[in-house]
Every structure is written in structure tokens, then in C-alpha cells.
Write an enzyme that holds these catalytic residues in place. Structure first.
Site, PDB file in Angstrom:
ATOM      1  N   GLY A  58       0.839  -1.194   0.000  1.00 27.97           N
ATOM      2  CA  GLY A  58       0.000   0.000   0.000  1.00 27.97           C
ATOM      3  C   GLY A  58       0.873   1.242   0.000  1.00 27.97           C
ATOM      4  O   GLY A  58       2.020   1.212  -0.453  1.00 27.97           O
ATOM      5  N   SER A  92       2.570  -2.660  11.021  1.00 25.81           N
ATOM      6  CA  SER A  92       1.212  -2.939  10.565  1.00 25.81           C
ATOM      7  C   SER A  92       0.205  -2.675  11.677  1.00 25.81           C
ATOM      8  O   SER A  92      -0.182  -1.537  11.936  1.00 25.81           O
ATOM      9  CB  SER A  92       1.124  -4.375  10.063  1.00 25.81           C
ATOM     10  OG  SER A  92       1.494  -5.303  11.080  1.00 25.81           O
ATOM     11  N   ARG A  93      -0.223  -3.713  12.342  1.00 21.50           N
ATOM     12  CA  ARG A  93      -1.101  -3.671  13.498  1.00 21.50           C
ATOM     13  C   ARG A  93      -0.775  -4.894  14.339  1.00 21.50           C
ATOM     14  O   ARG A  93      -0.399  -5.948  13.827  1.00 21.50           O
ATOM     15  CB  ARG A  93      -2.586  -3.723  13.090  1.00 21.50           C
ATOM     16  CG  ARG A  93      -3.210  -2.399  12.735  1.00 21.50           C
ATOM     17  CD  ARG A  93      -3.396  -1.521  13.969  1.00 21.50           C
ATOM     18  NE  ARG A  93      -4.294  -0.418  13.725  1.00 21.50           N
ATOM     19  CZ  ARG A  93      -3.935   0.775  13.300  1.00 21.50           C
ATOM     20  NH1 ARG A  93      -2.671   1.020  13.030  1.00 21.50           N
ATOM     21  NH2 ARG A  93      -4.824   1.731  13.136  1.00 21.50           N
ATOM     22  N   GLU A 130      -1.584  -3.047  23.623  1.00 21.17           N
ATOM     23  CA  GLU A 130      -0.910  -1.756  23.741  1.00 21.17           C
ATOM     24  C   GLU A 130      -1.546  -0.943  24.866  1.00 21.17           C
ATOM     25  O   GLU A 130      -2.778  -0.856  24.931  1.00 21.17           O
ATOM     26  CB  GLU A 130      -0.996  -0.990  22.414  1.00 21.17           C
ATOM     27  CG  GLU A 130      -0.259  -1.690  21.277  1.00 21.17           C
ATOM     28  CD  GLU A 130      -0.311  -0.913  19.959  1.00 21.17           C
ATOM     29  OE1 GLU A 130      -0.902   0.190  19.924  1.00 21.17           O
ATOM     30  OE2 GLU A 130       0.254  -1.402  18.974  1.00 21.17           O
ATOM     31  N   HIS A 158       4.017   2.565  19.140  1.00 20.29           N
ATOM     32  CA  HIS A 158       3.098   2.804  18.029  1.00 20.29           C
ATOM     33  C   HIS A 158       3.246   4.251  17.534  1.00 20.29           C
ATOM     34  O   HIS A 158       2.256   4.984  17.393  1.00 20.29           O
ATOM     35  CB  HIS A 158       1.658   2.521  18.446  1.00 20.29           C
ATOM     36  CG  HIS A 158       0.778   2.156  17.290  1.00 20.29           C
ATOM     37  ND1 HIS A 158      -0.227   1.212  17.382  1.00 20.29           N
ATOM     38  CD2 HIS A 158       0.742   2.580  16.004  1.00 20.29           C
ATOM     39  CE1 HIS A 158      -0.841   1.093  16.218  1.00 20.29           C
ATOM     40  NE2 HIS A 158      -0.264   1.922  15.369  1.00 20.29           N
TER      41      HIS A 158
END
Length: 331
Positions: A162, A243-244, A273, A292
Site C-alpha cells: 500500500g 502494521s497492526r 498496547e 506505536h
């Protein structure tokens, strides 16, 4: 010009909620662009449901500023929720599923792509230049002869091509790397030597010296990098994940790091998190842990809101919005 199907009305001043931890700068930018804007501000998760019910907004600009737990997604998609939710970040996994015929969701994908790419390459360089070793020698006032490792000539595998993945590819090419990548619908892409389908990932893992994980978290990518995939990676691989949490099995990663199969990792996202103090990842010297923040830079929020302002102009004109998220694909 036709009105888009999710529009309730074509209003010069749609009812807008600005939802962020600090909305004052956003309100200032909104009023500068749209002096007659009808808006409300909300600086908490707890206050949004009541405001949505009473104000009945058409548009909500929202940032997931306090993490996923407690995020008021039900209020946004409830009976008084807006027709358009402008997500201030790129990831939309905290929204779950929604009906695109009732609610349009856009994101800010691409706004932080360059910064995240710099974070990834910086993480790679941190280990190839042995910055931890240099810091130890400096602290001990020791002059140790050493060699460093180049990125040039090495193979980088980007999982998810992406906005961020493409930005990583451009920078990797500047370092002289060979770039492989995966995407749901493969096609030739600039700065990527070979593009493969997502389901070919396992076959590519043994060839990568470096791996960058930049895919969104959707049902198809949850647990994408598990023990089997990690075992298939080249001995001594270095991995960066922006990413996640949930895409990479971090328990399996810890095992591989401890055994030396994976040389080092750079982690900006975690399954929980903040990362709990009890996580064994904290104790490993070959791990970089960041909160993050790979997409957070001084101009990020303004760039995200500028994209919203541009989209709001399209909304008022009845034009198609940019960065519409497909709830099935998750991006």
C-alpha cells in the site's frame, strides 16, 4: 452533478464533530477553510456517544487517540451516527464491520507513509551498523575494530504494498536493495522488482534478508506471520513491523529471536498496547520497541486534517471522496 448515495443533504454547512484529544487546532483549520461550518468538538471517548445522540452529525472526523479499548465505535455506527466518518489515521480495524450503504468511512492512508518508511529503514540500519554495539563500546570507552553490513545487494520483502509499502520500496531502492512485495491484487509496481499475490508469501520468506510488514489488520491477515512462517524465514533475517498488533505472532517471534533464527526485529505495534511490563520482548537486546509512533511526526495531524478538509470540499460539492475504505478488505 449527481449526489452520492450516502449523502443525506447537499448542505454548505454539514453538522461536523471533531473528535481528538486536542481539537482546538482542528477547529481553527476548519473555520479558516469553511467560515460557516456547523461543528462541535469532543476530546474524550466517553463524551462522544452523548454528543452524537444530541447533535446528530452528518460528518465525524475521529482519531483513535487513546487506543482501541473503549473507543466509541457503536455511537458512530448507531442510529444517530454520521453518514461519513473520516478516520484520522490509516488503520480502521477498530471500527469492525459496517454497512457501506449507510456509512462511508475514509482514512488518512498515505499521510504518514514516508515517515513510516524512514522508521523501517532506520530500524534496519540500527542493526546493520550495530548501533547497540557502538553505544556499548562508547559507554565503556573501548575502541573495538569492527565491520558494518551494507543494505546494498540484499533482498527486502515488503508484506503489503500500500502507501507505506511503496514508500519503503522507493527508499530501499535508493540503498541498492532488491525489492520483493506482496499485495492482494498483484501488478507491476514502481521500485518493486517482483510483485506476488498475498497467498505466495510463504514461498518468498526464505529469500528475504529483511522483511517489512505493512499490511492492514483484517481477518485474512490476523496471524499472517505465525510460527510456520517465521520458521521459513532465512537464518539471520531482520524484520520490522508497522502494521497492526495481531498480524505477527509475537510469542513465536520471541522464540525465534531467543534461538537466533531471527537476528533482530523492530516493533512499533503490539497485540496489547501499551506493551505490558511482563512481556519477555522487553528483555531482548535484539529488539527495538516503540510505542506505536512510526507514523507520528510533528506535521502528521495537520496533514491528516488537511486531507479531511479537501475531502469535505468534495462532500459539499457532492463529489466522490478519496481514500474510501472497503469494509470487506479493510482498506
Amino acid at each position: 452533478m449527481s449526489v452520492l448515495p450516502w449523502r443525506k443533504t447537499l448542505s454548505d454547512t454539514p453538522r461536523i464533530i471533531l473528535h481528538n484529544s486536542d481539537t482546538a487546532p482542528l477547529a481553527e483549520s476548519l473555520c479558516a477553510a469553511f467560515p460557516k461550518a456547523d461543528y462541535r468538538e469532543c476530546n474524550s471517548y466517553e463524551g462522544l456517544p452523548t454528543l452524537v445522540d444530541s447533535y446528530k452529525p452528518e460528518v465525524v472526523y475521529s482519531v483513535r487517540f487513546a487506543g482501541t479499548p473503549g473507543y466509541p465505535r457503536d455511537a458512530l455506527f448507531g442510529p444517530q451516527g454520521p453518514s461519513w466518518i473520516a478516520n484520522g489515521g490509516a488503520g480502521t480495524d477498530h471500527y469492525g464491520k459496517w454497512d457501506p450503504q449507510r456509512t462511508i468511512v475514509t482514512n488518512a492512508a498515505g499521510v504518514a507513509a514516508g515517515m513510516m518508511a524512514e522508521y523501517i529503514l532506520g530500524g534496519f540500519l540500527h542493526f546493520t551498523l550495530d548501533v547497540p554495539g557502538l553505544q556499548k563500546d562508547k559507554a565503556a570507552r573501548v575502541w573495538n575494530a569492527r565491520t558494518v553490513r551494507p543494505l546494498a545487494g540484499k533482498t527486502l520483502l515488503i508484506i503489503g504494498l500500500g502507501h507505506t509499502g511503496q514508500a519503503v520500496a522507493a527508499r530501499a531502492k535508493a540503498f541498492g536493495m532488491k525489492v520483493l512485495g506482496t499485495r492482494a491484487r498483484p501488478r507491476p509496481m514502481k521500485n518493486v522488482d517482483e510483485v506476488y499475490a498475498a497467498d505466495e508469501l510463504h514461498d518468498l520468506l526464505p529469500f528475504a534478508d529483511f522483511i517489512a510488514v505493512s499490511t492492514p489488520l483484517i481477518p485474512a491477515t490476523r496471524g499472517l506471520i505465525g510460527a510456520r512462517e517465521i520458521a521459513a524465514m532465512k537464518q539471520g533475517v531482520i524484520l520490522a513491523d508497522v502494521s497492526r498488533g495481531g498480524v505477527v505472532d509475537q510469542a513465536a517471534l520471541h522464540v525465534a529471536l531467543s534461538a537466533g533464527h531471527v537476528a533482530a526485529v523492530v516493533l512499533d505495534v503490539f497485540e496489547t498496547e501499551p506493551l505490558p511490563e511482563t512481556s519477555p520482548l522487553w528483555a531482548l537486546e535484539n529488539v527495538v520497541i516503540s510505542p506505536h509512533c512510526s507514523s507520528v511526526y510533528a506535521e502528521w495531524e495537520q496533514a491528516s486534517f488537511d486531507l479531511f478538509i479537501q475531502n469535505l470540499d468534495r462532500w459539499i460539492r457532492g463529489e466522490r471522496l478519496v481514500n474510501i475504505v472497503n469494509p470487506v478488505r479493510g482498506y
